[in-house]
Write a protein that holds these residues in place. Structure first.
Motif, short mmCIF file in Angstrom:
data_model
loop_
_atom_site.label_atom_id
_atom_site.label_comp_id
_atom_site.label_asym_id
_atom_site.label_seq_id
_atom_site.Cartn_x
_atom_site.Cartn_y
_atom_site.Cartn_z
N ILE A 5 0.83 -1.15 0.01
CA ILE A 5 0.08 -0.16 -0.48
C ILE A 5 0.58 0.97 0.28
O ILE A 5 0.45 2.20 -0.70
N SER B 170 -0.87 3.91 5.26
CA SER B 170 -0.34 2.60 5.10
C SER B 170 -0.35 1.57 6.17
O SER B 170 -1.22 0.30 6.03
N SER C 285 -3.74 0.68 6.80
CA SER C 285 -4.94 -0.60 6.16
C SER C 285 -4.10 -1.95 5.89
O SER C 285 -4.97 -2.82 6.51
N VAL D 144 -10.44 -2.20 0.16
CA VAL D 144 -9.17 -1.26 0.63
C VAL D 144 -8.46 -1.46 -1.42
O VAL D 144 -8.70 0.47 -0.90
N PHE E 241 -14.56 0.82 6.73
CA PHE E 241 -13.21 -0.01 7.46
C PHE E 241 -13.62 0.15 9.37
O PHE E 241 -13.16 -0.53 10.06
#
Length: 379
Positions: A31, A101, A104, A122, A319
């Motif tokens: 990511i 990042s 995630s 994502v 999320f």
């Protein structure tokens, strides 16, 4: 011979160790690499930012809206040069990408049975120019700062002690841009209500909510009444009559309609899955969250920031609920996952469709700097 064998063994062991370390951070690394690659073509000089002039001001000029970031930068130097501001803003951009990042990667790694569909969401977030713009120069430094404060609030909400950082974080966000109250605050408010419900309406969490909302109300009321925003409303309403304005928003609605339809189904099913009235109410708020952008629709001429916020808010809510493993939401997402598995080509087509509009965006200064000499040589 023994020495060579031992060297080879140590080399293999060292390589295996590196691969093991990479394996542990493979999601974060992938990511971060992607966001960095996307960051480069959009890079612009700070002077191209529509709010750039405000970064060179601070509270020495008086107390007013949007002066917080300039005052923050003044800690590094009172006589701010374009080069200094450029460096600080770029550093912030890298920190924001790293922060996103890490979050995630943590979300995916702890998703359990929902890992595949979490990875898909994502990827969908990263493929949409409106949402990926949170981490590049397509959104102004001010807007990216609001997103950073939003993420910081959501992370703090997960820790009982860190929760009390939320009111000062909200204060910083409002001082950065008072339109935060319409752009990203509704996301935080919904999740605070969820924590109030999850904590069985305990006194501490209710106190946190009241303090946070009081800070927001006082600061927002002050700025809206003193910044002549209400006087600008008539002018904004006049601009809404232009054909170009309607055409632009119609294009946006048509483009994002598949994404919003998917969210509509997810929130609707989650509300049906829950047998608690207050939880049903929370998912209903998620469903109608895009309506919170209507006041900004009337006041702001820069529509891209609102378009980005509407989508980013939906993903942040999803999320968060996935991270806390909300049962009603998880069951709803599971049905979405089954549908996506049964229609693989459709799910891939949605990713490709979402990413296609990246080609419509103008590239920034750094990309021109790289491609300019290259195109001259090729020609």
């Amino acid at each position: 011979m023994k020495d060579k064998t031992e060297v080879l063994r140590n080399s293999n062991s060292s390589t295996a160790g590196i691969f093991q370390k990479v394996e542990k951070i493979k999601y974060e690394l992938a990511i971060f690499t992607f966001l960095t690659i996307v960051f480069l073509p959009t890079y612009n000089k700070i002077t191209d930012d529509i709010y750039a002039s405000l970064l060179f001001l601070d509270y020495r000029a008086g107390f007013g809206p949007r002066l917080f970031l300039g005052s923050l930068l003044s800690f590094f130097s009172l006589s701010k040069s374009s080069l200094l501001v450029e460096g600080l803003v770029t550093t912030f951009g890298i920190i924001l990408i790293l922060f996103a990042s890490l979050l995630s990667g943590n979300l995916i790694r702890n998703a359990g049975e929902a890992k595949e569909v979490t990875i898909y969401f994502v990827l969908l977030f990263l493929s949409l120019p409106y949402t990926a713009s949170a981490f590049n120069h397509r959104l102004s430094f001010f807007d990216r700062s609001l997103i950073f404060f939003t993420l910081l609030s959501l992370v703090s909400l997960q820790n009982k002690k860190a929760r009390w950082l939320i009111p000062p974080v909200l204060l910083m966000a409002l001082l950065t841009d008072h339109f935060f109250i319409f752009l990203y605050l509704p996301v935080i408010a919904i999740l605070i209500l969820h924590e109030v419900y999850k904590g069985s309406f305990s006194f501490k969490i209710i106190s946190l909510a009241l303090v946070g909302f009081a800070v927001v109300f006082v600061i927002s009321a002050y700025f809206l009444l003193t910044s002549h925003e209400l006087d600008k409303l008539t002018e904004s309403l006049g601009s809404l009559k232009t054909f170009a304005f309607y055409k632009q928003w119609l294009a946006y609605v048509l483009y994002v309609s598949p994404i919003f339809t998917m969210f509509f189904l997810i929130w609707g099913r989650a509300a049906k899955n829950s047998d608690k009235k207050f939880e049903k109410f929370i998912f209903s708020l998620c469903l109608f969250l895009p309506l919170s952008g209507l006041p900004v629709f009337l006041f702001l001429s820069n529509s891209f920031r609102l378009k980005a916020a509407l989508l980013i808010g939906q993903f942040f809510l999803l999320f968060y609920f996935l991270h806390v493993k909300n049962e009603a939401l998880s069951n709803s997402v599971e049905k979405t996952a089954i549908y996506l598995k049964n229609h693989k080509y459709l799910s891939l087509a949605l990713l490709a469709y979402s990413a296609a509009t990246f080609f419509a965006f103008k590239t920034g200064y750094l990309w021109d700097l790289i491609l300019g000499p290259l195109s001259t040589r090729l020609l």
